[in-house]
Design a protein around this motif. Structure first.
Motif, PDB file in Angstrom:
ATOM      1  N   ILE A 140      -1.011  -7.921  -0.043  1.00 56.83           N
ATOM      2  CA  ILE A 140      -2.222  -8.448  -0.861  1.00 56.83           C
ATOM      3  C   ILE A 140      -1.762  -8.616  -2.390  1.00 56.83           C
ATOM      4  O   ILE A 140      -1.706  -9.498  -2.893  1.00 56.83           O
ATOM      5  CB  ILE A 140      -3.626  -7.868  -0.946  1.00 56.83           C
ATOM      6  N   LYS A 141      -1.137  -7.451  -2.783  1.00 56.94           N
ATOM      7  CA  LYS A 141      -0.465  -7.091  -4.125  1.00 56.94           C
ATOM      8  C   LYS A 141       0.337  -7.917  -4.425  1.00 56.94           C
ATOM      9  O   LYS A 141       0.720  -8.716  -5.486  1.00 56.94           O
ATOM     10  CB  LYS A 141      -0.236  -5.456  -4.475  1.00 56.94           C
ATOM     11  N   VAL A 142       1.680  -7.786  -3.355  1.00 52.79           N
ATOM     12  CA  VAL A 142       2.802  -8.588  -3.517  1.00 52.79           C
ATOM     13  C   VAL A 142       2.308 -10.251  -3.620  1.00 52.79           C
ATOM     14  O   VAL A 142       2.934 -11.024  -4.484  1.00 52.79           O
ATOM     15  CB  VAL A 142       3.654  -8.373  -2.315  1.00 52.79           C
ATOM     16  N   VAL A 143       1.513 -10.769  -2.688  1.00 56.73           N
ATOM     17  CA  VAL A 143       1.124 -12.015  -2.633  1.00 56.73           C
ATOM     18  C   VAL A 143       0.336 -12.452  -4.207  1.00 56.73           C
ATOM     19  O   VAL A 143       0.684 -13.530  -4.644  1.00 56.73           O
ATOM     20  CB  VAL A 143       0.017 -12.460  -1.524  1.00 56.73           C
ATOM     21  N   ARG A 188      12.004 -15.282  -4.930  1.00 57.36           N
ATOM     22  CA  ARG A 188      13.207 -14.824  -4.160  1.00 57.36           C
ATOM     23  C   ARG A 188      13.663 -13.457  -4.860  1.00 57.36           C
ATOM     24  O   ARG A 188      14.267 -12.658  -3.903  1.00 57.36           O
ATOM     25  CB  ARG A 188      14.619 -15.796  -4.279  1.00 57.36           C
ATOM     26  N   PHE A 189      13.419 -13.451  -5.939  1.00 53.53           N
ATOM     27  CA  PHE A 189      13.795 -12.227  -6.866  1.00 53.53           C
ATOM     28  C   PHE A 189      12.524 -11.068  -6.550  1.00 53.53           C
ATOM     29  O   PHE A 189      12.969  -9.975  -6.401  1.00 53.53           O
ATOM     30  CB  PHE A 189      14.213 -12.393  -8.252  1.00 53.53           C
ATOM     31  N   TRP A 190      11.580 -11.441  -7.064  1.00 47.94           N
ATOM     32  CA  TRP A 190      10.418 -10.643  -7.236  1.00 47.94           C
ATOM     33  C   TRP A 190       9.626 -10.108  -6.023  1.00 47.94           C
ATOM     34  O   TRP A 190       9.053  -8.939  -6.037  1.00 47.94           O
ATOM     35  CB  TRP A 190       9.278 -11.272  -8.195  1.00 47.94           C
ATOM     36  N   ILE A 191       9.727 -10.859  -4.969  1.00 46.93           N
ATOM     37  CA  ILE A 191       9.179 -10.457  -3.685  1.00 46.93           C
ATOM     38  C   ILE A 191       9.537  -9.186  -3.134  1.00 46.93           C
ATOM     39  O   ILE A 191       8.943  -8.269  -2.822  1.00 46.93           O
ATOM     40  CB  ILE A 191       9.032 -11.669  -2.499  1.00 46.93           C
ATOM     41  N   PRO A 192      10.820  -8.998  -3.008  1.00 44.57           N
ATOM     42  CA  PRO A 192      11.380  -7.896  -2.476  1.00 44.57           C
ATOM     43  C   PRO A 192      11.417  -6.612  -3.298  1.00 44.57           C
ATOM     44  O   PRO A 192      11.103  -5.580  -3.048  1.00 44.57           O
ATOM     45  CB  PRO A 192      12.975  -8.436  -2.184  1.00 44.57           C
ATOM     46  N   VAL A 193      11.669  -7.070  -4.714  1.00 47.45           N
ATOM     47  CA  VAL A 193      11.110  -5.913  -5.721  1.00 47.45           C
ATOM     48  C   VAL A 193       9.582  -5.390  -5.681  1.00 47.45           C
ATOM     49  O   VAL A 193       9.513  -4.027  -5.680  1.00 47.45           O
ATOM     50  CB  VAL A 193      11.639  -6.527  -7.079  1.00 47.45           C
ATOM     51  N   SER A 194       8.907  -6.505  -5.637  1.00 48.33           N
ATOM     52  CA  SER A 194       7.612  -5.937  -5.381  1.00 48.33           C
ATOM     53  C   SER A 194       7.212  -5.203  -4.154  1.00 48.33           C
ATOM     54  O   SER A 194       6.499  -4.286  -4.369  1.00 48.33           O
ATOM     55  CB  SER A 194       6.468  -7.184  -5.737  1.00 48.33           C
ATOM     56  N   TRP A 199       5.244  -0.137  -2.071  1.00 48.69           N
ATOM     57  CA  TRP A 199       5.294   0.633  -0.919  1.00 48.69           C
ATOM     58  C   TRP A 199       5.936   1.867  -1.260  1.00 48.69           C
ATOM     59  O   TRP A 199       5.425   2.697  -0.576  1.00 48.69           O
ATOM     60  CB  TRP A 199       5.804  -0.062   0.067  1.00 48.69           C
ATOM     61  N   ALA A 200       7.202   1.947  -1.836  1.00 46.69           N
ATOM     62  CA  ALA A 200       7.963   3.132  -1.919  1.00 46.69           C
ATOM     63  C   ALA A 200       7.832   3.857  -3.135  1.00 46.69           C
ATOM     64  O   ALA A 200       8.194   4.928  -3.210  1.00 46.69           O
ATOM     65  CB  ALA A 200       9.214   2.449  -1.673  1.00 46.69           C
ATOM     66  N   ILE A 201       7.727   3.149  -4.438  1.00 48.41           N
ATOM     67  CA  ILE A 201       7.641   3.814  -5.543  1.00 48.41           C
ATOM     68  C   ILE A 201       6.293   4.425  -6.025  1.00 48.41           C
ATOM     69  O   ILE A 201       5.294   3.924  -5.804  1.00 48.41           O
ATOM     70  CB  ILE A 201       7.986   2.998  -6.741  1.00 48.41           C
ATOM     71  N   PHE A 209      10.465   1.237 -12.936  1.00 50.45           N
ATOM     72  CA  PHE A 209      11.101   0.442 -11.880  1.00 50.45           C
ATOM     73  C   PHE A 209      11.023  -0.774 -12.093  1.00 50.45           C
ATOM     74  O   PHE A 209      11.931  -1.657 -12.143  1.00 50.45           O
ATOM     75  CB  PHE A 209      10.461   0.947 -10.197  1.00 50.45           C
ATOM     76  N   MET A 210       9.727  -1.500 -12.479  1.00 51.21           N
ATOM     77  CA  MET A 210       9.661  -2.954 -12.590  1.00 51.21           C
ATOM     78  C   MET A 210      10.459  -3.246 -13.819  1.00 51.21           C
ATOM     79  O   MET A 210      11.042  -4.443 -13.886  1.00 51.21           O
ATOM     80  CB  MET A 210       8.064  -3.297 -12.524  1.00 51.21           C
ATOM     81  N   SER A 211      10.413  -2.581 -14.771  1.00 57.56           N
ATOM     82  CA  SER A 211      10.957  -2.644 -16.252  1.00 57.56           C
ATOM     83  C   SER A 211      12.472  -2.723 -15.964  1.00 57.56           C
ATOM     84  O   SER A 211      13.188  -3.730 -16.665  1.00 57.56           O
ATOM     85  CB  SER A 211      10.597  -1.579 -17.200  1.00 57.56           C
ATOM     86  N   MET A 212      13.004  -2.044 -15.279  1.00 56.75           N
ATOM     87  CA  MET A 212      14.439  -1.990 -15.103  1.00 56.75           C
ATOM     88  C   MET A 212      14.864  -3.382 -14.308  1.00 56.75           C
ATOM     89  O   MET A 212      15.754  -3.936 -14.678  1.00 56.75           O
ATOM     90  CB  MET A 212      14.944  -0.823 -14.190  1.00 56.75           C
ATOM     91  N   ASN A 213      14.129  -3.676 -13.236  1.00 55.89           N
ATOM     92  CA  ASN A 213      14.370  -4.954 -12.778  1.00 55.89           C
ATOM     93  C   ASN A 213      14.135  -6.172 -13.652  1.00 55.89           C
ATOM     94  O   ASN A 213      14.641  -7.121 -13.402  1.00 55.89           O
ATOM     95  CB  ASN A 213      13.579  -5.157 -11.541  1.00 55.89           C
TER      96      ASN A 213
END
Length: 227
Positions: A140-143, A188-194, A199-201, A209-213
């Motif tokens: 839900i968060k990713v979507v 394409r970029f942010w879905i796998p990053v999110s 989930w893991a961070i 983590f999001m800032s680095m990406n």
């Protein structure tokens, strides 16, 4: 960064909460520091501007724009070298003098005034609504990140850029030309990053983590807006 209306997200302020004021509405339920342990709110969340998040976003937006400008100049210099090889010793001086500092300030101010504070409120809101680390909540968060935050970021950064350039009349054409393309690339970029982020961070490391990406994303946005 835009509002999320309707649904079960509340009725007060942005996304059902007042910006940078995640505690004031719950004073009756939070009377001791211990009770806020399950909330992602930071010490800055008591109605104060999130300076740390804003400064981080500004620095990363500036970094992304600098990389974009250096790449653009490198491509141009490469073409010039092929035409005039004898002028290659002037590349470094020309590159430094030709840096567009107004464009850099435009991107940095966007990060400090808009993206940093807006994303801070947004991620706090998601964690308040869905604090449990379940697969369903992650999805839900990713979507929501893609269908709400993504379009809002693109709309705001394009408007901010055209406002600085005095080209607000050209904004509809800019949206029509680049908005959908940028949004799809962002998927394409942010879905796998999110997915990795939610989930893991750990919660305390998600902003970093999001800032680095976002350095790569800011590079892409800066390049797209300057076309």
């Amino acid at each position: 960064m835009g509002s999320l209306g309707g649904g079960g997200f509340g009725h007060n302020g942005i996304w059902g909460m007042r910006p940078f004021d995640s505690q004031n509405g719950d004073k009756g339920r939070r009377k001791s520091p211990k009770s806020s342990g399950s909330s992602p709110a930071s010490p800055e969340a008591g109605g104060r501007f999130p300076v740390k998040q804003a400064a981080t976003a500004a620095a990363l937006a500036l970094t992304g724009d600098t990389i974009a400008q250096v790449r653009e100049r490198w491509v141009k210099n490469k073409a010039l070298q092929n035409q005039h090889p004898s002028d290659s010793h002037e590349d470094l001086t020309w590159s430094l003098m030709d840096h567009n500092w107004l464009r850099a300030l435009r991107m940095a101010s966007y990060g400090f005034l808009l993206y940093g504070p807006g994303s801070y409120v947004w991620y706090q809101y998601l964690d308040r609504c869905m604090p449990k680390q379940t697969a369903q909540n992650v999805v839900i968060k990713v979507v929501l990140n893609q269908i709400v935050l993504g379009p809002c970021v693109i709309a705001v950064v394009f408007a901010w850029n055209n406002l600085w350039l005095g080209k607000l009349a050209e904004l509809p054409n800019k949206y029509q030309k680049d908005a959908l393309k940028t949004l799809l690339f962002g998927f394409r970029f942010w879905i796998p990053v999110s997915v990795i982020n939610f989930w893991a961070i750990p919660l305390q490391a998600r902003v970093a983590f999001m800032s680095m990406n976002s350095i790569f994303w800011n590079f892409y946005l800066s390049s797209t807006m300057s076309k």
